[in-house]
Design a protein around this motif. Structure first.
Motif, PDB file in Angstrom:
ATOM      1  N   ARG A 165       0.823  -1.210   0.000  1.00 43.04           N
ATOM      2  CA  ARG A 165       0.000   0.000   0.000  1.00 43.04           C
ATOM      3  C   ARG A 165       0.861   1.264   0.000  1.00 43.04           C
ATOM      4  O   ARG A 165       0.510   2.266  -0.646  1.00 43.04           O
ATOM      5  N   TYR A 168       1.954   1.872  -3.616  1.00 45.21           N
ATOM      6  CA  TYR A 168       0.881   2.442  -4.431  1.00 45.21           C
ATOM      7  C   TYR A 168       0.652   3.912  -4.086  1.00 45.21           C
ATOM      8  O   TYR A 168       0.450   4.750  -4.974  1.00 45.21           O
ATOM      9  N   VAL A 174       0.421   4.252 -11.806  1.00 48.16           N
ATOM     10  CA  VAL A 174       0.611   2.801 -11.710  1.00 48.16           C
ATOM     11  C   VAL A 174       0.319   2.170 -13.065  1.00 48.16           C
ATOM     12  O   VAL A 174      -0.776   2.325 -13.606  1.00 48.16           O
ATOM     13  N   VAL A 185      -5.606  -1.986  -7.336  1.00 50.05           N
ATOM     14  CA  VAL A 185      -4.976  -0.726  -6.923  1.00 50.05           C
ATOM     15  C   VAL A 185      -6.033   0.335  -6.646  1.00 50.05           C
ATOM     16  O   VAL A 185      -5.996   1.027  -5.613  1.00 50.05           O
ATOM     17  N   LYS A 192      -6.198   7.008  -7.771  1.00 47.94           N
ATOM     18  CA  LYS A 192      -4.853   6.786  -8.315  1.00 47.94           C
ATOM     19  C   LYS A 192      -4.890   6.714  -9.842  1.00 47.94           C
ATOM     20  O   LYS A 192      -5.754   6.071 -10.431  1.00 47.94           O
ATOM     21  N   THR A 194      -3.921   5.290 -13.272  1.00 56.12           N
ATOM     22  CA  THR A 194      -3.490   3.961 -13.694  1.00 56.12           C
ATOM     23  C   THR A 194      -3.454   3.869 -15.223  1.00 56.12           C
ATOM     24  O   THR A 194      -4.097   4.668 -15.919  1.00 56.12           O
TER      25      THR A 194
END
Length: 386
Positions: A165, A168, A174, A185, A192, A194
């Motif tokens: 974690r 991330y 990511v 994720v 986040k 991605t």
């Protein structure tokens, strides 16, 4: 020209999906006018011993095909002993910290994960307001380790979850090799950024010249002979009445596989050892189909072989479940059998007839791969966000 540093635990001349994936990423970014450098350990995978040309060196730096590659010291080991494997990861982490202290690090850094501890070292040491950290997640650890039986849900597992974690959280972007990875994720960090990055290799598809087998179906496996792939178990469970089984590669189960072949000379199993990637592309084309097995369905895992074999036009028999199974079925790249169900696997193999494996099928697979996973279009989108 934008500078980008890629930090990875695997890189050629090492073989395997992880090194190939990062190599193609580095080459692709270079071709898109990035100034690419790579940080990686002295080559040691999968043997667990430093390769001959690099023995006795603490560090080796060289420019290869326009990419500056720094190879750092590592305590190399492929031991099953968890302590020794931890020491190996920590040794590379210490080498990375030493490198960070004495070298200027570009603002854009791509970090390969797993291993979690190596990624943690990078995320901890390199995070700053001006630096853009990209985490390239190819497998979900520690979840994958739990599903493989390598971990138990104890204090150590909880610590690895915290590290996962942390990695991330620190990442600005990511990259994930599967939709399941990205879903995992965003279930933890919904906001986040991605990007789905399939490992579709960048090489010229071969000219097809397929001659179907007149006798038994020739099935080939090429790759890591590790616990997750379960090739030793596969050797024991296959019905050989209508097939030959050919194996290329090396890894933890190699000795067990070789011993099984010696003890069962009546079975049509042929182990060819390890060959270079270019040689492999040539020899694979002589086989009817390839098998892509996983001993257990592993959440988040999509074997890179799917995309490489699509480029080669090689029909696939997928035996691993999950997202990989969906890709094979959706894009008509071959056949599937339920993960872990060897009776169904043998039944599917028996149903595959030589007239199904035509040159037109192979050309169709190549065209599907180009359409769905094209490397250059992926890099074209990626270069705008890293």
């Amino acid at each position: 020209m934008k500078n980008v540093l890629i930090i990875t635990s695997y890189f050629p001349p090492e073989t395997g999906a992880a090194s190939n994936r990062i190599f193609h990423l580095a080459e692709g970014l270079k071709d898109h006018q990035f100034n690419v450098s790579v940080l990686t350990p002295l080559p040691n995978y999968p043997t667990g011993q430093i390769f001959k040309d690099y023995k006795g060196k603490f560090k080796h730096s060289a420019t290869e095909n326009g990419i500056l590659i720094h190879r750092l010291w590592i305590y190399a080991s492929n031991s099953k002993n968890k302590l020794l494997r931890l020491i190996a990861m920590l040794s590379y982490s210490f080498s990375l910290v030493w490198f960070f202290m004495w070298h200027k690090i570009p603002k854009t850094v791509i970090v390969q994960s797993p291993p979690l501890l190596v990624a943690f070292t990078c995320m901890l040491c390199l995070k700053s307001k001006k630096r853009h950290l990209v985490l390239n997640v190819s497998d979900l650890w520690p979840i994958a380790g739990l599903e493989l039986g390598a971990f138990k849900k104890n204090f150590s597992y909880k610590m690895l979850e915290h590290i996962e974690r942390f990695n991330y959280k620190r990442a600005n972007l990511v990259l994930g090799q599967s939709e399941e990875i990205l879903s995992h994720v965003t279930s933890i960090f919904p906001e986040k950024n991605t990007f789905l990055y399939r490992n579709y290799p960048d090489f010229e598809s071969p000219k097809l010249n397929y001659n179907p087998s007149n006798g038994k179906l020739k099935i080939v496996y090429a790759g890591l002979l590790g616990i997750a792939q379960g090739i030793y178990k596969l050797c024991q469970e296959l019905d050989y009445s209508t097939i030959e089984f050919h194996i290329y590669g090396s890894g933890a189960e190699q000795v067990k596989i070789e011993t099984f072949i010696v003890n069962h000379p009546e079975l049509p199993i042929i182990y060819h050892g390890q060959v270079t990637r270019n040689e492999l592309h040539e020899v694979l084309l002589q086989y009817d189909i390839t098998i892509i097995p996983l001993l257990k369905r592993i959440y988040g895992s999509v074997p890179s072989k799917i995309f490489e074999y699509a480029k080669l036009g090689l029909p696939m028999l997928y035996f691993g479940g999950g997202e990989g199974e969906t890709i094979i079925e959706t894009h008509e790249l071959g056949w599937i059998a339920e993960a872990g169900n060897y009776n169904e696997l043998n039944s599917v193999i028996t149903s595959i007839k030589s007239d199904m494996i035509s040159e037109s099928l192979r050309q169709k697979i190549i065209e599907k791969g180009k359409k769905e996973f094209d490397f250059k279009s992926q890099l074209g989108r990626l270069k705008n966000i890293i």
